[in-house]
Write a protein that holds these residues in place. Structure first.
Motif, mmCIF file in Angstrom:
data_model
loop_
_atom_site.group_PDB
_atom_site.id
_atom_site.type_symbol
_atom_site.label_atom_id
_atom_site.label_comp_id
_atom_site.label_asym_id
_atom_site.label_seq_id
_atom_site.Cartn_x
_atom_site.Cartn_y
_atom_site.Cartn_z
ATOM 1 N N SER A 2 0.736 -1.112 -0.051
ATOM 2 C CA SER A 2 0.170 -0.166 0.007
ATOM 3 C C SER A 2 0.806 1.194 -0.120
ATOM 4 O O SER A 2 2.198 1.062 0.359
ATOM 5 C CB SER A 2 -1.047 0.171 1.055
ATOM 6 O OG SER A 2 -0.147 0.278 2.202
ATOM 7 N N ASN A 4 1.288 4.941 1.808
ATOM 8 C CA ASN A 4 0.667 5.982 2.653
ATOM 9 C C ASN A 4 -0.080 7.208 2.184
ATOM 10 O O ASN A 4 -0.825 7.609 2.883
ATOM 11 C CB ASN A 4 1.878 6.216 3.555
ATOM 12 C CG ASN A 4 2.350 5.103 4.566
ATOM 13 O OD1 ASN A 4 1.615 4.316 4.524
ATOM 14 N ND2 ASN A 4 3.780 5.227 4.755
ATOM 15 N N LYS A 10 -6.144 4.028 1.611
ATOM 16 C CA LYS A 10 -6.780 4.302 3.008
ATOM 17 C C LYS A 10 -8.148 4.040 3.150
ATOM 18 O O LYS A 10 -8.772 3.417 4.304
ATOM 19 C CB LYS A 10 -6.878 5.867 3.296
ATOM 20 C CG LYS A 10 -5.244 6.327 3.539
ATOM 21 C CD LYS A 10 -5.523 8.003 3.960
ATOM 22 C CE LYS A 10 -4.042 8.187 4.065
ATOM 23 N NZ LYS A 10 -3.450 9.677 4.023
ATOM 24 N N SER A 13 -7.701 0.093 3.697
ATOM 25 C CA SER A 13 -7.052 -0.288 4.957
ATOM 26 C C SER A 13 -8.072 0.100 6.087
ATOM 27 O O SER A 13 -8.218 -0.382 7.159
ATOM 28 C CB SER A 13 -5.658 0.673 5.466
ATOM 29 O OG SER A 13 -6.235 1.899 5.463
ATOM 30 N N GLU A 15 -8.407 3.196 6.964
ATOM 31 C CA GLU A 15 -8.137 4.486 7.711
ATOM 32 C C GLU A 15 -9.319 5.304 7.513
ATOM 33 O O GLU A 15 -9.477 6.381 8.479
ATOM 34 C CB GLU A 15 -6.871 4.717 7.305
ATOM 35 C CG GLU A 15 -6.286 6.006 8.069
ATOM 36 C CD GLU A 15 -4.863 6.404 7.525
ATOM 37 O OE1 GLU A 15 -4.017 5.517 6.822
ATOM 38 O OE2 GLU A 15 -4.507 7.442 7.626
ATOM 39 N N ILE A 16 -9.675 5.644 6.306
ATOM 40 C CA ILE A 16 -10.632 6.456 6.074
ATOM 41 C C ILE A 16 -11.782 5.377 5.631
ATOM 42 O O ILE A 16 -11.849 4.544 4.829
ATOM 43 C CB ILE A 16 -10.553 7.117 4.966
ATOM 44 C CG1 ILE A 16 -9.421 8.133 5.161
ATOM 45 C CG2 ILE A 16 -11.970 8.199 4.434
ATOM 46 C CD1 ILE A 16 -8.937 9.164 3.939
ATOM 47 N N SER A 17 -12.989 5.634 6.137
ATOM 48 C CA SER A 17 -14.351 4.852 6.152
ATOM 49 C C SER A 17 -14.961 5.105 4.683
ATOM 50 O O SER A 17 -15.089 6.200 4.142
ATOM 51 C CB SER A 17 -15.251 4.877 7.290
ATOM 52 O OG SER A 17 -15.884 5.912 7.125
#
Ligand code: AMP
Ligand code: ZN
Length: 114
Positions: A2, A4, A10, A13, A15-17
């Motif tokens: 991935s 960053n 994101k 992962s 990290e952001i829905s």
């Protein structure tokens, strides 16, 4: 694998829905934020690759993207037809550099595209 700084990584992962419309082992599908048709869904590999040229070097992930795109079209009842688009590079207007297939449908689509 991935990246960053990548928005779509994101989403993968968490990290952001993002609301997932469908998923398989290698790909997720979610609604485009700026829809160009009544159905406009993005299908992305979970692996970070910049575009479909890079994705083509990973046949398993490419197959997962295609399977999910076909499933999304079926789920949205696009039996009358739909378009699958991978904008690739500056001339095609690619703006997010994590490979993604646009699934477009629900209206008559013009050809050639702009
Ligand atoms: P492209 O221009 O082919 O790179 O497509 C990128 C697409 O990502 C565009 O259609 C955008 O509307 C879409 N997009 C950008 N940000 C988001 C987001 N936060 N959620 C959903 N779709 C997005
Ligand atoms: Zn990415």
């Amino acid at each position: 694998m991935s990246n960053n700084d990548c928005l779509f990584c994101k989403f993968v992962s968490g990290e952001i829905s993002v609301t997932k419309l469908a998923e398989n082992d290698g790909a997720i599908a979610f609604a485009d934020i700026n829809p160009q048709a009544p159905v406009h869904v993005l299908v992305i590999p979970k692996m970070h690759v910049a575009d479909v040229t890079e994705l083509s070097a990973h046949p398993d992930e490419l197959e997962q993207v295609m399977e999910l795109a076909a499933r999304v079209a079926k789920q949205h009842d696009l039996s009358g037809g739909y378009r699958l688009v991978f904008n690739t590079g500056a001339d095609a207007g690619q703006s997010v550099f994590h490979a993604h297939a646009h699934v477009l449908g629900g209206r008559s689509l013009q050809w050639p595209p702009g």
